[in-house]
Scaffold this motif. Structure first.
Motif, PDB file in Angstrom:
ATOM      1  N   GLY A 246      46.556 -32.989 -24.570  1.00 34.32           N
ATOM      2  CA  GLY A 246      45.412 -33.755 -25.034  1.00 34.32           C
ATOM      3  C   GLY A 246      44.198 -33.500 -24.169  1.00 34.32           C
TER       4      GLY A 246
ATOM      5  N   ARG B  99      39.934 -37.476 -19.815  1.00 34.80           N
ATOM      6  CA  ARG B  99      38.617 -38.084 -19.614  1.00 34.80           C
ATOM      7  C   ARG B  99      38.671 -38.985 -18.378  1.00 34.80           C
ATOM      8  NH1 ARG B  99      38.876 -37.812 -25.270  1.00 34.80           N
ATOM      9  NH2 ARG B  99      37.174 -36.535 -26.067  1.00 34.80           N
TER      10      ARG B  99
ATOM     11  N   THR C  86      42.174 -40.777 -18.279  1.00 34.40           N
ATOM     12  CA  THR C  86      42.965 -41.032 -19.480  1.00 34.40           C
ATOM     13  C   THR C  86      43.217 -39.719 -20.195  1.00 34.40           C
ATOM     14  OG1 THR C  86      41.027 -41.375 -20.891  1.00 34.40           O
ATOM     15  CG2 THR C  86      41.955 -43.333 -19.815  1.00 34.40           C
TER      16      THR C  86
ATOM     17  N   THR D  46      44.107 -38.519 -24.346  1.00 38.15           N
ATOM     18  CA  THR D  46      44.331 -38.863 -25.742  1.00 38.15           C
ATOM     19  C   THR D  46      44.964 -37.655 -26.403  1.00 38.15           C
ATOM     20  OG1 THR D  46      42.372 -40.279 -25.720  1.00 38.15           O
ATOM     21  CG2 THR D  46      43.263 -39.682 -27.871  1.00 38.15           C
ATOM     22  N   THR D  47      46.123 -37.865 -27.018  1.00 36.24           N
ATOM     23  CA  THR D  47      46.854 -36.772 -27.651  1.00 36.24           C
ATOM     24  C   THR D  47      46.372 -36.565 -29.088  1.00 36.24           C
ATOM     25  OG1 THR D  47      48.609 -38.254 -28.381  1.00 36.24           O
ATOM     26  CG2 THR D  47      48.893 -37.208 -26.224  1.00 36.24           C
TER      27      THR D  47
ATOM     28  N   PRO E 138      47.204 -49.274 -21.885  1.00 39.07           N
ATOM     29  CA  PRO E 138      48.104 -48.191 -22.280  1.00 39.07           C
ATOM     30  C   PRO E 138      49.235 -47.990 -21.277  1.00 39.07           C
ATOM     31  CG  PRO E 138      46.190 -47.283 -21.203  1.00 39.07           C
ATOM     32  CD  PRO E 138      45.964 -48.782 -21.304  1.00 39.07           C
TER      33      PRO E 138
ATOM     34  N   ASP F  77      46.561 -39.383 -31.490  1.00 38.84           N
ATOM     35  CA  ASP F  77      45.769 -40.543 -31.050  1.00 38.84           C
ATOM     36  C   ASP F  77      46.519 -41.513 -30.142  1.00 38.84           C
ATOM     37  OD1 ASP F  77      43.329 -39.788 -32.137  1.00 38.84           O
ATOM     38  OD2 ASP F  77      43.837 -40.648 -34.093  1.00 38.84           O
ATOM     39  N   LYS F  78      47.547 -41.037 -29.435  1.00 38.61           N
ATOM     40  CA  LYS F  78      48.176 -41.877 -28.411  1.00 38.61           C
ATOM     41  C   LYS F  78      47.314 -41.763 -27.155  1.00 38.61           C
ATOM     42  CE  LYS F  78      52.828 -41.992 -30.123  1.00 38.61           C
ATOM     43  NZ  LYS F  78      54.238 -41.868 -29.796  1.00 38.61           N
ATOM     44  N   PHE F  79      47.186 -42.889 -26.464  1.00 34.14           N
ATOM     45  CA  PHE F  79      46.264 -43.017 -25.342  1.00 34.14           C
ATOM     46  C   PHE F  79      47.055 -43.434 -24.110  1.00 34.14           C
ATOM     47  CE2 PHE F  79      43.291 -45.828 -23.011  1.00 34.14           C
ATOM     48  CZ  PHE F  79      42.263 -44.925 -22.783  1.00 34.14           C
ATOM     49  N   TYR F  80      46.856 -42.751 -22.985  1.00 32.90           N
ATOM     50  CA  TYR F  80      47.576 -43.039 -21.750  1.00 32.90           C
ATOM     51  C   TYR F  80      46.596 -43.112 -20.585  1.00 32.90           C
ATOM     52  CZ  TYR F  80      51.569 -41.335 -24.464  1.00 32.90           C
ATOM     53  OH  TYR F  80      52.514 -41.145 -25.429  1.00 32.90           O
TER      54      TYR F  80
END
Length: 111
Positions: free
Chosen positions: A44, A47, A60, A62-63, A102, A66-69
């Motif tokens: 992903g 940021r 962070t 974002t894959t 997340p 739209d999964k956010f970690y």
């Protein structure tokens, strides 16, 4: 009343710091078998974190789905990959997510 509020805030801060230190100590020395089971690869865009309500992580990712970690790393300077699409190897940090945030990942490597 002010004194009670100051004391309460101080005690809460100390307890929070102690809890964070204990979690970090556990993460620094995982058994190799455990580390292999927990390791995952994600692709992903990285940021910078900025200000959030959940207050953990430095960056962070974002894959594509739209999964956010939230991310942190002791091994890699994530600033080198800001706004780049990368594949990273990470493990989930236990005890998260907090405050509706997340999942929190410790980045071990960027491919």
């Amino acid at each position: 009343m002010k004194l009670a509020l100051i004391i309460f805030t101080g005690v809460t801060l100390l307890l929070s710091l102690q809890t964070c230190n204990n979690s970090q100590a556990k993460q620094d020395h995982p058994a190799s078998a455990e580390a292999n089971e927990k390791t995952m690869e994600l692709t992903g865009i990285i940021r910078e974190q900025g200000i959030t309500s959940y207050q953990y992580g430095t960056h962070t990712i974002t894959t594509a789905d739209d999964k956010f970690y939230a991310l942190k790393s002791d091994a890699v300077d994530l600033n080198d990959y800001v706004e780049e699409k990368v594949t990273l190897v990470a493990e989930k940090i236990e005890g998260y997510p907090l405050s509706g945030g997340p999942d929190y990942l410790l980045v071990l490597e960027v491919k």
